[in-house]
Design a protein around this motif. Structure first.
Motif, PDB file in Angstrom:
ATOM      1  N   GLU A  26      39.872  50.769  43.046  1.00 61.04           N
ATOM      2  CA  GLU A  26      40.841  50.324  41.771  1.00 61.04           C
ATOM      3  C   GLU A  26      41.592  49.087  42.334  1.00 61.04           C
ATOM      4  N   PHE A  27      41.803  48.779  43.580  1.00 67.46           N
ATOM      5  CA  PHE A  27      42.608  47.670  44.009  1.00 67.46           C
ATOM      6  C   PHE A  27      42.125  46.218  44.264  1.00 67.46           C
ATOM      7  N   LEU A  28      41.068  45.961  45.335  1.00 66.06           N
ATOM      8  CA  LEU A  28      39.775  45.099  45.342  1.00 66.06           C
ATOM      9  C   LEU A  28      39.358  44.390  44.677  1.00 66.06           C
ATOM     10  N   ILE A  29      39.635  43.283  44.598  1.00 70.97           N
ATOM     11  CA  ILE A  29      38.295  42.186  44.392  1.00 70.97           C
ATOM     12  C   ILE A  29      37.469  41.740  44.480  1.00 70.97           C
ATOM     13  N   GLU A  30      36.175  41.251  44.605  1.00 77.57           N
ATOM     14  CA  GLU A  30      35.414  41.001  45.538  1.00 77.57           C
ATOM     15  C   GLU A  30      34.775  39.955  44.623  1.00 77.57           C
ATOM     16  N   ASN A  31      33.854  39.661  45.184  1.00 74.29           N
ATOM     17  CA  ASN A  31      33.525  38.139  44.681  1.00 74.29           C
ATOM     18  C   ASN A  31      34.315  37.271  43.965  1.00 74.29           C
ATOM     19  N   MET A  32      34.592  36.314  45.044  1.00 76.49           N
ATOM     20  CA  MET A  32      36.062  36.177  43.253  1.00 76.49           C
ATOM     21  C   MET A  32      35.090  34.512  43.476  1.00 76.49           C
ATOM     22  N   MET A  33      34.534  34.286  43.792  1.00 76.72           N
ATOM     23  CA  MET A  33      34.085  32.704  43.971  1.00 76.72           C
ATOM     24  C   MET A  33      33.061  31.966  43.780  1.00 76.72           C
ATOM     25  N   LYS A  34      32.849  32.577  42.167  1.00 82.67           N
ATOM     26  CA  LYS A  34      31.590  32.663  41.912  1.00 82.67           C
ATOM     27  C   LYS A  34      30.901  30.667  41.316  1.00 82.67           C
ATOM     28  N   VAL A  35      29.952  30.601  41.727  1.00 79.41           N
ATOM     29  CA  VAL A  35      29.102  29.529  41.027  1.00 79.41           C
ATOM     30  C   VAL A  35      29.135  29.096  39.674  1.00 79.41           C
ATOM     31  N   ASP A  36      30.187  28.247  39.116  1.00 81.63           N
ATOM     32  CA  ASP A  36      29.659  28.157  37.133  1.00 81.63           C
ATOM     33  C   ASP A  36      29.610  29.886  36.534  1.00 81.63           C
ATOM     34  N   GLU A  37      30.846  30.979  37.440  1.00 78.96           N
ATOM     35  CA  GLU A  37      31.191  31.634  36.131  1.00 78.96           C
ATOM     36  C   GLU A  37      32.269  31.884  37.035  1.00 78.96           C
ATOM     37  N   LEU A  38      33.554  32.392  35.722  1.00 85.70           N
ATOM     38  CA  LEU A  38      34.214  32.412  35.320  1.00 85.70           C
ATOM     39  C   LEU A  38      34.213  34.107  34.995  1.00 85.70           C
ATOM     40  N   GLU A  39      35.165  34.588  36.673  1.00 87.01           N
ATOM     41  CA  GLU A  39      35.370  36.587  36.231  1.00 87.01           C
ATOM     42  C   GLU A  39      36.492  36.739  35.506  1.00 87.01           C
ATOM     43  N   TRP A  40      37.479  36.730  34.719  1.00 89.52           N
ATOM     44  CA  TRP A  40      38.701  37.915  34.564  1.00 89.52           C
ATOM     45  C   TRP A  40      38.613  39.418  35.701  1.00 89.52           C
TER      46      TRP A  40
END
Length: 279
Positions: A26-40
Motif C-alpha cells: 500500500e505505501f512503499l514504492i520500490e525500484n524508483m530509479m529506472k534507466v530510460d523509463e518513467l514510471e509514475w
C-alpha cells in the motif's frame, strides 16, 4: 517509456489490520530509479504523483497518463524536480535548465514540451519528481543549492541532529500547493522528524537516498497510538497519509526528500506527538 501505477487511499481502521506485505504494497514504492523509463505512482491522497527517472541512452519526454484525462501532463498540474545524480538537462518549451547534483526545478501549470536528459551517460542524472494539481500558472524557477532555506534541527544528544533544506516552498517559489525539501541526517545521528507529528491538512511522501548498500532505514507510520513500521532501502519512497506520523531511523547516516500536498502551505502547520506517548 512512461508507465503508471495507482495507489488508493487507506483508512486508519484498515491499516491496523494490515500484515507486513500488505503495508508494503500500500505505501512503499520500490525500484524508483529506472534507466530510460518513467514510471509514475498516482496516489489518491490529494492526487499526489511521484516518480524517478535516470535518462542514459535517450531523452525522455514528459507525457500525460490516462488517469489525468488531459492532453498534456502539466495542463492542470505543477511539477517539482530534484536531481540526486550526475548533471542533467531539462528542456521546457524551448528553454533549457541545467541541474547539477541536489539542484531543483519548479515547473508551473501549462508547460507542454518537457524533456529530460543527462550530460554524461556514464554519470547520469537521477531526477526525482513530485506533481500535484494546480489551479494557476506560476513561473518556472530553478532552485540552486544556494537558493534554499536552511534550518538546523535536533541534537546529537537525542540522535536526531539534521540539516533541513527547503527547496520548493512558498517562501522560495510561487506555487499552488506543492512543497518539497531535503533533510540530511548528520553522522552519529539516526532519527528524522522526531518528535513525530501529523498534519491532517496535507499528505506527504518521503524518498530515502544516500543509504549505504548494506544498511537500511526503518520508517514509522500510522496513528500516534497505533504505529507501524516499514524497512526501506536506498532510493525508495513511502507514502504518508494525512492521519499518519512520518518518521524514521537509519542504521547509518542518510538523506531524504520530502514532498507535500494539501490545502495549507504553512510549513509549521503540524500537530506534534509527544515521544513518550507514542504507541
Amino acid at each position: 517509456m512512461t508507465n503508471y501505477k495507482t495507489r488508493y487511499a487507506s483508512s486508519p481502521q484498515a491499516v491496523k489490520k494490515y500484515d507486513t506485505q500488505e503495508l508494503r504494497d500500500e505505501f512503499l514504492i520500490e525500484n524508483m530509479m529506472k534507466v530510460d523509463e518513467l514510471e509514475w505512482v498516482y496516489t489518491h491522497y490529494d492526487r499526489f504523483m511521484v516518480a524517478g527517472l535516470v535518462p542514459v541512452n535517450k531523452k525522455i519526454k514528459l507525457e500525460t497518463i490516462d488517469p489525468l484525462k488531459s492532453s498534456f501532463f502539466l495542463e492542470r498540474r505543477e511539477l517539482g524536480i530534484i536531481n540526486v545524480g550526475g548533471s542533467g538537462v531539462i528542456t521546457v518549451d524551448g528553454d533549457t535548465y541545467e541541474l547539477d547534483h541536489k539542484e531543483a526545478l519548479y515547473l508551473g501549470q501549462g508547460n507542454k514540451d518537457v524533456e529530460f536528459s543527462s550530460k554524461d551517460a556514464s554519470e547520469p542524472a537521477k531526477f526525482y519528481l513530485n506533481s500535484t494539481p494546480a489551479h494557476k500558472k506560476f513561473p518556472n524557477k530553478k532552485i540552486g543549492t544556494n537558493d534554499v532555506e536552511v534550518i538546523e534541527l535536533g541534537s546529537a544528544e537525542t540522535a536526531n541532529a539534521r540539516t533541513l533544506r527547503k527547496y520548493i516552498v512558498n517562501s522560495v517559489v510561487d506555487v499552488c500547493q506543492l512543497q518539497m525539501g531535503m533533510t540530511t541526517i548528520k553522522t552519529g545521528s539516526s532519527w528524522n522528524t522526531m518528535p513525530a507529528h501529523v498534519h491532517d491538512r496535507r499528505m506527504e511522501v518521503y524518498f530515502y537516498f544516500e543509504v549505504p548498500e548494506d544498511q537500511a532505514v526503518c520508517h514509522f507510520m500510522g496513528q500516534p497510538q497505533e504505529t507501524r513500521h516499514i524497512w526501506m532501502g536506498n532510493e525508495e519512497a513511502v507514502i504518508s497519509p494525512p492521519w499518519s506520523i512520518h518518521s524514521g531511523s537509519g542504521t547509518a547516516s542518510y538523506s531524504f526528500i520530502w514532498g507535500m500536498a494539501g490545502e495549507n502551505l504553512d510549513y509549521g502547520d503540524m500537530d506534534v506527538c509527544k515521544i513518550n506517548e507514542l504507541r
